[in-house]
Every structure is written in structure tokens, then in C-alpha cells.
Design an enzyme around this catalytic site. Structure first.
Site, short mmCIF file in Angstrom:
data_model
loop_
_atom_site.label_atom_id
_atom_site.label_comp_id
_atom_site.label_asym_id
_atom_site.label_seq_id
_atom_site.Cartn_x
_atom_site.Cartn_y
_atom_site.Cartn_z
CG ASP A 122 -6.30 -54.86 35.92
OD1 ASP A 122 -6.58 -55.92 35.35
OD2 ASP A 122 -5.35 -54.13 35.59
CG ASP A 198 -4.80 -55.43 41.17
OD1 ASP A 198 -4.89 -54.67 42.15
OD2 ASP A 198 -4.12 -55.18 40.16
CG HIS A 247 -3.73 -58.93 37.06
ND1 HIS A 247 -3.63 -57.87 36.21
CD2 HIS A 247 -3.90 -58.42 38.30
CE1 HIS A 247 -3.73 -56.73 36.93
NE2 HIS A 247 -3.90 -57.06 38.21
CG ASP A 249 -6.70 -61.95 33.63
OD1 ASP A 249 -5.53 -61.67 33.93
OD2 ASP A 249 -7.57 -61.09 33.39
O1 DAV Z 1 1.69 -62.43 31.50
O2 DAV Z 1 2.50 -60.60 32.25
C1 DAV Z 1 -0.62 -60.42 32.43
C2 DAV Z 1 -1.83 -60.17 33.27
C3 DAV Z 1 -2.70 -59.18 32.65
N1 DAV Z 1 -3.64 -58.59 33.55
C4 DAV Z 1 1.61 -61.45 32.23
C5 DAV Z 1 0.39 -61.28 33.10
#
Ligand code: DAV
Length: 364
Positions: A122, A198, A247, A249
Site C-alpha cells: 500500500d 497509495d 488499490h 491489485d
Molecule cells: O476488493 O475490496 C482490495 C484491495 C486490497 N488492497 C477489494 C479491494
């Protein structure tokens, strides 16, 4: 002059920090630690990304330790991951212990505590020989990088370029008001007041770096990354269909040159991946009853590549293991559901500081 060169040697051919993709053979990795982790201190911008149930918990328990039994189970899974990676021939480093219960303040705001040192992805990003420190928009994460500073200094001493982003002020102007009437069209939780991002909103594809806008990453932040990386790298912003974006990923997982695993709904067609084989990740297997403080069960696809043929996958994600095996990958299964609860999986909890290979062109 000579003395300076002795204390800060130039990068040698075998660089101490070198990672240009998400899939090249992994040699060294930082694995986060959840030890001492506390509930985050609530701020309204979190409402856009965390599960609805989290608001009351964070408001009541911000700065207080996570439930000990759950935390210990997750830490044991992280330790096992570290052992598995070591057995695979990867050098594993861990961050320093830190007291996340300490409250802290700036002239403009106060946080009742920190969070954890569990998710180096992150807040740190390695691009080639550069190590970028992200300016995180969650106030409780303002000092999180301290747990990684001795590692960062060590890489710098051994030749890495150390690029901390400008320290963000995180004043109220950065955050959209609940009615969304601030600058920026109101779509995202953060305005363009100052650069924030991030690191986990970026993915590395050799000379290309792919980013998404999100509730923690603004255009100003992406522009800072682009200019800081310089002309050797192309930073592209892609569209994703994720109203809760934070994020990239659990939306895209590049596993090898030409092989992209995607979230079946969040992925939006993008010409950059012309010529790539794109396969949707199967539904996660996590039961609804599992406590998830931060994210969705789609962290199932938050896998870590050890090389273009090998992927670390959660042991109970059998449909994903089957899909990846069919696609020609060797899957290394590791139990990780307790870590899921804290907001991520194998990609989130790691920072690949050394992978073989250099920056080649892979995207159209
Ligand atoms: O699917 O809530 C998760 C990202 C993790 N860093 C989600 C995103």
C-alpha cells in the site's frame, strides 16, 4: 567527493534494489507484519471503500488493538508465508516492530492511533532501482512508513534511489464533503488539493506502469509518480469499474508476459493489453460470515508471482487454483484467510524489492 561515494555507492550490476514487473523471478521480498496492529481511526473518506459494518467498529475502536486471537492467527499465516517464500529460494525481510497505539497530531488534525505494518504494497513501490514512499490519504497511516525506514535506508546505502513523495498535509480540503460538492466532480473521496496516492493503485509492466484513480489516489499523485519516474517509464491511467476503488491489485493481476488475470466485473477493456490473454478470476470461496474489516473477498485474486510460471494462491481458493493450473501455472497454496480480514492477501502484504530482469516493453 570520494568519501561520499564510499558511503553511498552507485548501483552495482547486481543491484540491491531492482524490480520492474509483477512476475519476473523473485529474489528478495519484504513481508509485512500485523503485530501490534490497531483499528484505524475513522475518517469520512473511508466510507467509500470499507464494508458498511466497518464504520461503527472504527468509530468505536479506532486506536485499540485488533482482537488478539484473530491477529495472532493472521500473524502465524504471515510467518508461514515467509517460510514458504524462503523455501522457494527467496530472501525474506520483515519490517520493524512499532507501537501503532500511539496517538499523534499535526497542527490541523489528530489520529487516535496508527494501523499496522501489514501491507507494504500500500505504501511502497519499487520501480527499477527506485523506491517510492507513497503519500497516503488515510490520516491514521501518516507514520506507517516508519516501520520500514530501516529497510529503506539500507537499500539506499546500497545504491537504491529513495523517492519519498511530498509529505501530504491531509487537511480537510483534501477530502470531498459528504455532499460531494468539492472540486473533482465529486466521484472520488479525495480532491486535487495535493498529491496523494497509495502505491497499491499502481502495477508494473516493465517500461509501463499502469495506475487507477481511486478513493485514495488522485490525478495530482499520479502526475507526481509520472514525473518522478522520468522518461524511461510510461505511466498510464486505466478505467476500472469499481465504485469502491482503493488499490488496483484485486482488479488486475498480471502473472506473466501476455497473461492477465482480471476481476470479471471491474475490468474495463483497455487497448494497452492488446495481444494479452485476459482471463476472469473465478468467484472467491470466502463464506459471507467471515469477518472482513477492510475489503471484499476478491482479495482471492491478490496473488503473488514468484516467476512467470509460479503463483502463491490461498489454499481454499480451489476454483482459482484450478483455473491457474489449467492456464499452465504451478500454484503454491498458503492458508491466508485470517490475513484477508485485515485488508489484503499475498500481493498486498509483500513488497518485491528484487526480481531478476530489467525494464522491457510489454504493453501495446
Ligand atoms: O476488493 O475490496 C482490495 C484491495 C486490497 N488492497 C477489494 C479491494
Amino acid at each position: 567527493m570520494e568519501e561520499k561515494e564510499e558511503t553511498t555507492p552507485r548501483a552495482t550490476p547486481q543491484r540491491s534494489l531492482n524490480s520492474c514487473t509483477e512476475w519476473d523471478p523473485l529474489k528478495e521480498v519484504v513481508v509485512g507484519t500485523l503485530a501490534g496492529g490497531v483499528f484505524p481511526t475513522w475518517q469520512d473518506s473511508m466510507a467509500h471503500v470499507v464494508p458498511e459494518t466497518a464504520r461503527a467498529v472504527f468509530q468505536e475502536r479506532g486506536g485499540l488493538p485488533f482482537p488478539a486471537a484473530h491477529l495472532e492467527a493472521a500473524e502465524a499465516e504471515l510467518d508461514t508465508l515467509a517460510e514458504v517464500l524462503t523455501a522457494e529460494g527467496v530472501n525474506v525481510l520483515r519490517p520493524a516492530a512499532m507501537d501503532h497505539q500511539q496517538s499523534f497530531r499535526t497542527p490541523a488534525w489528530e489520529s487516535t492511533g496508527g494501523l499496522y505494518a501489514g501491507m507494504p504494497r500500500d505504501l511502497l513501490m519499487v520501480v527499477g532501482d527506485a523506491l517510492i514512499e507513497a503519500p497516503m490519504s488515510w490520516r491514521c497511516r501518516h507514520h506507517e512508513v516508519d516501520a520500514f525506514r530501516s529497510l529503506i535506508k539500507s537499500y539506499f546505502r546500497r545504491g537504491a534511489r529513495w523517492l519519498p513523495a511530498p509529505r501530504p498535509q491531509l487537511v480537510d480540503e483534501l477530502y470531498r464533503t459528504p455532499s460531494g460538492d468539492r472540486a473533482n466532480g465529486g466521484r472520488w473521496a479525495v480532491t486535487e488539493f495535493e498529491p496523494v496516492f497509495d502505491a497499491a493503485d499502481f502495477l508494473r509492466f516493465g517500461t509501463d506502469v499502469v495506475a487507477q484513480r481511486s478513493h485514495v489516489t488522485n490525478q495530482f499523485g499520479i502526475d507526481w509518480v509520472r514525473r518522478s519516474l522520468g522518461e524511461d517509464f510510461t505511466v498510464s491511467v486505466i478505467e476500472t469499474d469499481d465504485p469502491h476503488a482503493m488499490h488496483i491489485d484485486a482488479t488486475l493481476a498480471p502473472l506473466a508476459p501476455g497473461k492477465l488475470l482480471v476481476h470479471p466485473e471491474r475490468y474495463v477493456h483497455c487497448d494497452l493489453f492488446d495481444g494479452w490473454e485476459i482471463r476472469p478470476a473465478p468467484q472467491p470461496t470466502l463464506p459471507d460470515s467471515w469477518p472482513m474489516y477492510f475489503c471484499s473477498p476478491w482479495v482471492s485474486m491478490n496473488v503473488l508471482s514468484l516467476d512467470p510460471e509460479t503463483v502463491v494462491v490461498e489454499r481454499q481458493e480451489l476454483p482459482l487454483i484450478e483455473a491457474l493450473t489449467d492456464w499452465g501455472f504451478r500454484c503454491v497454496p498458503v492458508d491466508f484467510r485470517h490475513v484477508y480480514s485485515f485488508g489484503g492477501s499475498f500481493h498486498c502484504v509483500t513488497l518485491d524489492t528484487v526480481r531478476e530482469g530489467g525494464a522491457h516493453k510489454y504493453l501495446a
